[in-house]
Design an enzyme around this catalytic site. Structure first.
Site, PDB file in Angstrom:
ATOM      1  N   ASP A 323       0.839  -1.190   0.000  1.00  0.00           N
ATOM      2  CA  ASP A 323       0.000   0.000   0.000  1.00  0.00           C
ATOM      3  C   ASP A 323       0.878   1.246   0.000  1.00  0.00           C
ATOM      4  OD1 ASP A 323       0.752  -1.002   2.513  1.00  0.00           O
ATOM      5  OD2 ASP A 323      -0.979  -0.159   3.531  1.00  0.00           O
ATOM      6  N   GLU A 525      12.486   1.615   7.289  1.00  0.00           N
ATOM      7  CA  GLU A 525      11.411   0.763   6.781  1.00  0.00           C
ATOM      8  C   GLU A 525      11.633   0.375   5.329  1.00  0.00           C
ATOM      9  OE1 GLU A 525       6.558   1.251   6.253  1.00  0.00           O
ATOM     10  OE2 GLU A 525       7.882   2.984   6.130  1.00  0.00           O
TER      11      GLU A 525
END
Length: 572
Positions: A323, A525
């Site tokens: 996403d 991340e």
């Protein structure tokens, strides 16, 4: 660049969204109102939607709602920053307070036998720092959540676990696989088992593993990797009790992913029907963790059914873990053209194949030959489907398959070549991770050549796509899970060339993580694979640090490939 090599009909033309919806809690509904007020109160750059949906109540919900309704507001519903912050301070505990730090039960500063192939002292010192991050990411649910669950969006879990980091304060599903791989490299077997225990508890409660351990994630799952987690732990520990505990849960999860909403039947050119899986969230409203911004995107739709359809696509894309990306868009330049529910994703079906193989393996361990045989048969059936539906011979890749819009799940769709998405995504190479594919040397060599010429291989690793869209699961971002699955698949093959490519990608990724860590003091991340040592950007939230799966993949790569004493670690 087109999202597919054809122009399918608009996904929102007069369609009525009639799929399932899982109810949320009254607390989540109220916190969405609080989040909307925050959105109107703060500058966008200083605002993270999730911070407000993660708040815990100090007092009961009805009293808090009454106090919120009594805040003085302007005509457009906004509140002064001072009044809003006073209200938040008086009535809520800070986001994250419902999780408390806990020392991991099996953490050692330098475990015996840690990364024996890492001979370079500089790299070894860094690896020990990354290993030390497990202490920072270890959490358990506070007693308040167990005693008063109605005051929290955090869900009670039985044992301590690992969070990804930063805004991701709770346990996440697919992140946990790479966290576990890192924990196994760190010799933290009991902590790895605890993560599985928590995920099984969610599965037992809800019938599937949630996207994350929050009340607002109960409407969707995430890429199904629980069986792979159990397999990796068993492979290290030989823990038969874990397998016995997990097998009934995995059978339940398999049933969930093969429910009607998650499956579609494709009729191929050889007159065979193939049942394959898709992402499909049980939700048709704004995602609570991003409600305010989802509503803004949906404002272009005037029809309620169109809005609901779009909201389901948003949540289904979140279920995919990707996403967001142009991979899911019928028009890559238009975010609202998301159409994830009308795609059969090659990687999801690879994960389902892995689950079938794992369940067959576990069933043999516990002595249930009938289940073992059934799932082995299912895996071979799915492998045939890969050859018929996903494989593109000219590209030398497996590619996503786009469904004809509006078809019912029970009705077989006839396979059409133009429905294959022939754009290049890193997901096209994920099936290499599955032993049924990486054991076929000629196939591996063909796919390896395709990867080398794909444009995805960059200075610091594998890009997620070739499209620089500004979405975080597109170019130039690279993500630890993608690097790991493709590298491990290449490395496990018998091809000398594939192994060489695997080592090269792993080394590029290790360097990128190392240099970024030295510059910023943290693990990230995601990373910009176009520039060694740069962390990634894009998406609807600020880049996050911590970071569970990045730590896990670096430690896994260092365990497998090591780092020679005289080999430079800096970008070159």
């Amino acid at each position: 660049m087109a999202a597919a090599n054809h122009s399918p009909s608009s996904p929102y033309s007069c369609a009525k969204d009639s799929g399932p919806v899982t109810p949320t809690t009254s607390l989540v509904t109220f916190l969405e109102r609080v989040q909307e007020t925050a959105f109107q109160t703060y500058e966008r750059s200083k605002f993270d939607h999730k911070d407000f949906i993660d708040l815990s109540l100090k007092f009961d919900l009805s009293t808090t709602v009454k106090a919120f309704d009594e805040i003085s507001k302007t005509e457009n519903g906004s509140v002064s920053t001072k009044d809003f912050e006073e209200f938040i301070g008086k009535w809520f505990k800070s986001a994250g307070e419902d999780l408390v730090y806990v020392e991991p039960m099996d953490f050692e500063t330098e475990p015996y036998g840690f990364l024996p192939k890492v001979e370079n002292p500089e790299v070894r010192a860094w690896a020990l720092e990354v290993h030390g991050l497990w202490k920072k990411l270890s959490r358990e649910v506070s007693s308040s959540v167990h005693d008063h669950p109605e005051l929290h969006t955090l869900l009670p879990l039985p044992v301590p676990g690992m969070i990804p980091g930063s805004r991701f304060r709770e346990v996440y599903y697919w992140d946990s696989y790479w966290v576990i791989r890192g924990l196994l490299a760190s010799k933290m077997h009991e902590t790895a088992k605890a993560i599985v225990t928590n995920l099984i508890s969610l599965l037992d409660t809800y019938g599937y593993v949630l996207n994350g351990a929050r009340a607002y994630y109960t409407n969707r799952s995430q890429p199904p990797l629980l069986s792979a987690m159990v397999y990796e732990i068993y492979n290290r520990t030989g823990d038969v009790d874990l397998v016995k505990k997990a097998l009934p849960a995995l059978l339940k999860e398999y049933q969930f992913w093969n429910s009607e909403i998650h499956t579609m039947i494709i009729h191929d050119a050889e007159n065979c029907n193939h049942s394959l899986n898709r992402y499909y969230a049980m939700w048709n409203k704004p995602r609570p963790e991003a409600s305010a911004i989802d509503k803004r995107f949906a404002s272009k739709f005037l029809n309620v059914n169109e809005k609901q359809k779009f909201y389901r696509e948003l949540a289904s894309t979140a279920e995919s873990g990707w996403d967001f990306s142009t991979r899911w868009m019928r028009n890559p330049s238009e975010f609202t053209s998301l159409s994830t529910t009308t795609i059969l994703p090659v990687d999801l079906n690879a994960f389902m194949l892995r689950m079938e193989l794992d369940i067959a393996f576990f069933a043999k361990i516990v002595g249930d030959d009938a289940i073992a045989e059934d799932f082995l048969t299912a895996s071979h059936t799915r492998k045939k489907a890969f050859n018929s539906v996903f494989w593109n011979e000219n590209m030398g890749q497996w590619v996503d398959y786009w469904l004809n819009y509006g078809a019912e799940p029970k009705e077989p769709q006839t396979w059409e070549a133009q429905n294959q998405n022939q754009n290049v995504f890193a997901s096209n190479f994920v099936p290499l991770w599955i032993d049924l594919f990486n054991s076929d040397t000629p196939l591996v060599e063909k796919v390896t050549r395709s990867l080398q010429s794909s444009g995805l291989l960059c200075a610091a690793g594998i890009a997620t796509s070739l499209t620089n869209s500004g979405h975080q699961w597109d170019f130039p971002n690279g993500w630890a899970p993608i690097q790991h699955m493709i590298v491990e698949g290449l490395w496990r093959s018998a091809s000398t060339e594939a192994k060489k490519v695997a080592r090269d990608i792993a080394e590029r990724w290790i360097r990128a993580n190392y240099v970024a860590y030295k510059k910023t003091g943290t693990m990230h991340e995601k990373y910009n694979v176009g520039k060694c040592g740069e962390y990634g950007a894009g998406g609807i939230y600020r880049p996050q640090t911590g970071f569970g799966w990045s730590n896990g993949v670096v430690l896994t790569f260092l365990e497998e490939f090591g780092w020679p004493k005289d080999q430079n670690i800096d970008c070159n």
